[in-house]
Enzyme design. Structure first.
Site: not given
Length: 299
Positions: A175, A225, A295
């Site tokens: 990420r 998420s 995130e």
């Protein structure tokens, strides 16, 4: 200063929205206006507008589909840039390499790959973002991510210089990418795919989207998420084990379907969501010793 940027942008053929509610542009559907939201259709206009923004020391943010974003109720004090037009192009540059504009949706790229019998992008089917956002975050699912297919990326820095960055220099990790560290704007991403059977590609895409619909709370506004996956574990599993499914703060709730998601079940505010995020982090840390890292991007 905003009036000058608005006038300049309109002279360049851009569309300018003043005090534009970000609830219209994010999948969380949470209010908060941006001082200016400029829809830009070509690289030349982007160059000129970036230079003007830099000259006035203004904040700016590149907005894609708004699928991994939480905007404050107070809004964004600065300029939101939405890339459209030529940035929405998806095309083949050789038999197996596909070049995608940063604002092209992953869905568009996946369908293009399917139509051309190219495999490798199936994992992205159902991820509700743009190719630029997916590159920025090194988006992934089902044991694959963008780092497995990207060959190079074109970007523009705040001084207006265009760069061609090879994958080895993109610093792609979980990420993250080099764009998490600098202020460059992603223009195009090239992906190396492989010839495949269209029926098999279609079948794999159908399997992935079916799994998403079954496991993810797509019926409620959300940002995907909320937390990154901890090493050797899963955020959703940890949250569920801590008994937090269904936990609510105002209009924000930990999803009963997938504990890794926070959903907007009724006019949730930015404060509702951030307070719930902090409560989840604190509870999970106290019970497991694991600190969940966000995130979702918060502005």
């Amino acid at each position: 200063m905003y009036n000058d940027i608005k006038k300049l942008s309109e002279e360049l053929g851009c569309k300018v929205l003043v005090n534009e509610p970000m609830a219209k542009h994010t999948t969380f559907k949470i209010e908060g206006p941006a001082d200016l939201c400029i829809r830009i259709f070509n690289i030349n206009s982007l160059k000129v507008i970036l230079k003007e923004i830099m000259g006035n020391s203004l904040n700016y943010f590149i907005l894609g589909k708004g699928s991994n974003l939480l905007v404050s109720d107070f809004g964004f004090k600065g300029v939101i840039l939405k890339l459209e037009g030529e940035f929405n192009i998806v095309k083949k540059i050789d038999d197996t390499t596909v070049q995608c504009g940063s604002s092209a949706s992953l869905a568009k790229a996946c369908v293009f790959a399917l139509k051309n019998g190219l495999s490798g992008l199936e994992f992205a089917w159902g991820i509700p973002g743009t190719c630029g956002g997916a590159t920025y975050m090194n988006a992934g699912a089902y044991n694959s991510d963008m780092s497995s297919i990207i060959t190079n990326c074109m970007s523009i820095d705040k001084k207006g210089f265009i760069k061609n960055i090879e994958v080895k220099d993109l610093k792609l990790s979980y990420r993250r990418s080099i764009f998490s560290e600098n202020e460059d704007v992603i223009l195009y991403t090239s992906m190396k795919l492989s010839p495949g059977d269209k029926n098999k590609i279609r079948s794999q895409m159908y399997e992935y989207i079916s799994r998403r619909k079954l496991k993810q709370p797509l019926e409620f506004p959300n940002s995907g998420s909320i937390f990154k996956r901890p090493p050797n574990n899963y955020a959703g599993t940890l949250i569920e084990k801590c008994g937090l499914k269904g936990k609510k703060v105002g209009g924000a709730m930990v999803s009963n379907k997938h504990a890794g998601f926070i959903v907007n079940v009724g006019n949730a505010t930015y404060e509702d969501v951030t307070n719930l995020i902090e409560f989840v982090q604190e509870t999970v840390f106290n019970k497991t010793g694991i600190l969940l890292e966000k995130e979702v991007i918060i502005i």
